[in-house]
Scaffold this motif. Structure first.
Motif, PDB file in Angstrom:
ATOM      1  N   ALA A 300       0.796  -1.230   0.000  1.00  0.00           N
ATOM      2  CA  ALA A 300       0.000   0.000   0.000  1.00  0.00           C
ATOM      3  C   ALA A 300       0.831   1.285   0.000  1.00  0.00           C
ATOM      4  O   ALA A 300       0.524   2.218  -0.765  1.00  0.00           O
ATOM      5  N   PRO A 301       1.877   1.418   0.833  1.00  0.00           N
ATOM      6  CA  PRO A 301       2.648   2.669   0.801  1.00  0.00           C
ATOM      7  C   PRO A 301       3.215   2.977  -0.581  1.00  0.00           C
ATOM      8  O   PRO A 301       3.231   4.144  -1.006  1.00  0.00           O
ATOM      9  N   PHE A 304       0.105   3.875  -3.111  1.00  0.00           N
ATOM     10  CA  PHE A 304      -0.507   5.186  -2.935  1.00  0.00           C
ATOM     11  C   PHE A 304       0.488   6.333  -3.136  1.00  0.00           C
ATOM     12  O   PHE A 304       0.139   7.361  -3.729  1.00  0.00           O
ATOM     13  N   VAL A 305       1.710   6.177  -2.666  1.00  0.00           N
ATOM     14  CA  VAL A 305       2.680   7.269  -2.738  1.00  0.00           C
ATOM     15  C   VAL A 305       3.372   7.317  -4.099  1.00  0.00           C
ATOM     16  O   VAL A 305       3.437   8.374  -4.754  1.00  0.00           O
ATOM     17  N   ARG A 310       0.063  10.128  -3.822  1.00  0.00           N
ATOM     18  CA  ARG A 310      -0.624  10.682  -2.672  1.00  0.00           C
ATOM     19  C   ARG A 310       0.361  10.901  -1.533  1.00  0.00           C
ATOM     20  O   ARG A 310       1.459  10.340  -1.510  1.00  0.00           O
ATOM     21  N   THR A 312       2.027  10.640   2.179  1.00  0.00           N
ATOM     22  CA  THR A 312       2.178   9.528   3.130  1.00  0.00           C
ATOM     23  C   THR A 312       1.175   9.633   4.277  1.00  0.00           C
ATOM     24  O   THR A 312       0.831   8.622   4.899  1.00  0.00           O
ATOM     25  N   GLU A 314      -1.856  10.083   4.057  1.00  0.00           N
ATOM     26  CA  GLU A 314      -3.138   9.502   3.664  1.00  0.00           C
ATOM     27  C   GLU A 314      -3.149   7.977   3.756  1.00  0.00           C
ATOM     28  O   GLU A 314      -4.221   7.359   3.660  1.00  0.00           O
ATOM     29  N   ILE A 315      -1.979   7.373   3.916  1.00  0.00           N
ATOM     30  CA  ILE A 315      -1.910   5.908   3.902  1.00  0.00           C
ATOM     31  C   ILE A 315      -2.710   5.307   5.054  1.00  0.00           C
ATOM     32  O   ILE A 315      -3.484   4.358   4.867  1.00  0.00           O
ATOM     33  N   TYR A 318      -6.506   5.262   4.534  1.00  0.00           N
ATOM     34  CA  TYR A 318      -6.879   4.305   3.494  1.00  0.00           C
ATOM     35  C   TYR A 318      -6.860   2.868   4.046  1.00  0.00           C
ATOM     36  O   TYR A 318      -7.763   2.073   3.774  1.00  0.00           O
ATOM     37  N   LEU A 319      -5.826   2.551   4.809  1.00  0.00           N
ATOM     38  CA  LEU A 319      -5.749   1.210   5.375  1.00  0.00           C
ATOM     39  C   LEU A 319      -6.812   0.994   6.457  1.00  0.00           C
ATOM     40  O   LEU A 319      -7.274  -0.137   6.661  1.00  0.00           O
ATOM     41  N   VAL A 371      -7.285   6.059  -6.442  1.00  0.00           N
ATOM     42  CA  VAL A 371      -7.472   5.863  -5.008  1.00  0.00           C
ATOM     43  C   VAL A 371      -8.874   5.331  -4.726  1.00  0.00           C
ATOM     44  O   VAL A 371      -9.060   4.407  -3.915  1.00  0.00           O
TER      45      VAL A 371
END
Length: 465
Positions: A300-301, A304-305, A310, A312, A314-315, A318-319, A371
């Motif tokens: 995921a990191p 998304f990044v 996006r 960090t 926001e991670i 989201y999780l 996203v």
């Protein structure tokens, strides 16, 4: 209170139990009849057994004789089972935010500090293989008390760790103690309930336990920042002591079949699980249906990044949506189990996850990943996983009622192994989203095939299933 006739005292461990009504529960666990009558059982004993079963139905949750070995006099408090289960995984998540502070204080390299987490996961996986058969031989309560005591003592040792290797060793023993709750909490639920009610109670327990990964890092960060990193370990040690006291006072012994089994019989039954297509199907399928999600969580990191550009910050949110999916899935399972056959619920819920995985693969291959669809589809995946999880676990530990503890331990270790393999495979290649989607899709196929094999070889469903 109904007394067990003298003619049944030798076979009392084989009589299934009844549960007290759980708060906000519509029905108590049904009384079980004999799964199979031992050879040579007299007709008078069989008649008395039938009478017990009938009276249990009439009394609907009345306590059975507390002085008869192997019979539960009251239900195990579900909140307590959730607490001891939750404590084992809490120690893994809550310490993560304290790692930088601990590394600076102990003069340790980041890699050495990360070992305090990885060695904890290893301890959880290995320990579950031990506690299951031990509890099948010596009973649930004494085995759980030993595990919780080890968790507390190891936590005390970790508090005073003078250097990192001491801390790593203490964390290993803390995990070996903490995993007792993971194995035995599930086994005790199945000990005291028929499969359908056990699934509902396991779903309720999951609702409580899945809160841990969400708030544990937040709590650990606040404690480490305000009180120092050792305060996290003090908290875990105190929690262990509280669990020991509560278990000693409130938890009844539920492993009647286990305590009547000889050591060699437990070993034979343990290895029979490894040769059982039904158990292996449910265990492998359950692992692929549930812990395969770690393939996406680990990637995921980077998704998304690096791929979706996006922040960090926001991670985490989201999780959190993924964890919310598991939570809602457990809630849904608890509701649906009253109306849908257990095995149908298992297969259909897993199909939801499979459909979400292939949809994610499709949007990645077509270049439409965003996203919104990544988080949305993974929410559906974890919703299916949360719904299927208690059903798969119940079916797996019901394959052989003589070794419920062993089955619970093997199932838990299989889950962790599948999660580790999926996480590693998701790291292959230079496209994290594609790797994660492929792993989830393949895991979905494997889970459906595994469930199909299990259902072909499993015993016919009972009326309450």
């Amino acid at each position: 209170m109904n007394k067990i006739p003298p003619s049944l005292t030798g076979i009392a461990p084989d009589v299934a139990r009844t549960c007290d009504k759980h708060s906000e529960s519509e029905t108590s666990c049904e009384a079980h009849s004999f799964a199979s009558q031992p050879s040579g059982l007299g007709s008078d004993a069989q008649t008395a057994a039938s009478n017990i079963d009938g009276r249990a139905d009439e009394d609907s949750g009345a306590e059975m004789s507390a002085d008869t070995p192997g019979i539960v006099s009251r239900a195990a408090p579900l909140w307590l089972l959730a607490l001891v289960t939750f404590s084992g995984t809490l120690a893994m998540h809550i310490f993560v935010p304290a790692l930088p502070l601990a590394a600076a204080d102990l003069g340790a390299a980041p890699g050495a500090m990360q070992m305090t987490i990885s060695i904890y996961i290893l301890g959880l996986a290995v320990g579950q293989l031990i506690y299951g058969p031990v509890s099948d031989r010596f009973g649930r309560k004494p085995t759980l008390l030993v595990g919780l005591a080890l968790y507390s003592v190891a936590g005390f040792g970790a508090v005073f760790a003078p250097e990192v290797h001491w801390l790593i060793a203490a964390r290993l023993f803390q995990a070996l103690g903490g995993c007792a709750g993971l194995v035995l909490g599930r086994a005790i639920v199945r000990d005291t309930c028929a499969p359908r009610e056990a699934t509902r109670r396991l779903a309720l327990m999951n609702l409580m336990v899945t809160l841990g990964p969400g708030f544990a890092p937040l709590l650990g960060g606040v404690m480490a920042g305000d009180l120092g990193w050792r305060s996290v370990l003090v908290f875990l040690c105190v929690l262990g002591v509280v669990n020991v006291g509560l278990t000693w006072r409130l938890l009844p012994e539920t492993g009647g079949n286990a305590m009547a089994s000889e050591g060699l019989a437990v070993v034979r039954n343990y290895f029979s699980l490894l040769r059982s297509p039904a158990f292996l199907g449910y265990a492998v399928g359950g692992g692929c249906a549930t812990t395969a999600m770690y393939a996406f969580i680990g990637a995921a990191p980077f998704i998304f990044v690096h791929q979706l550009h996006r922040s960090t910050d926001e991670i985490g949110p989201y999780l959190a949506v993924l964890i919310l999916g598991v939570w809602f899935g457990s809630l849904l399972a608890g509701r649906l189990i009253r109306h849908v056959p257990l095995r149908r619920l298992l297969v259909v819920a897993n199909l939801v996850s499979v459909a979400a995985a292939f949809s994610l693969l499709a949007v990645v291959l077509t270049g439409n990943l965003s996203v919104f669809n990544a988080v949305g589809l993974m929410f559906l995946f974890t919703l299916g996983a949360g719904t299927a999880s208690p059903a798969a676990l119940t079916e797996a530990i019901s394959v052989n009622p003589q070794v419920i503890g062993s089955a619970s331990g093997l199932y838990g270790s299989t889950q962790m192994a599948v999660g580790a393999v999926c996480t590693a495979l998701a790291g292959i290649g230079d496209n994290p989203a594609l790797a994660a989607a492929v792993v989830l899709s393949v895991a979905g196929i494997v889970s459906q095939l595994s469930f199909w094999i299990a259902l072909r070889h499993a015993a016919p469903s009972q009326p309450d299933e």
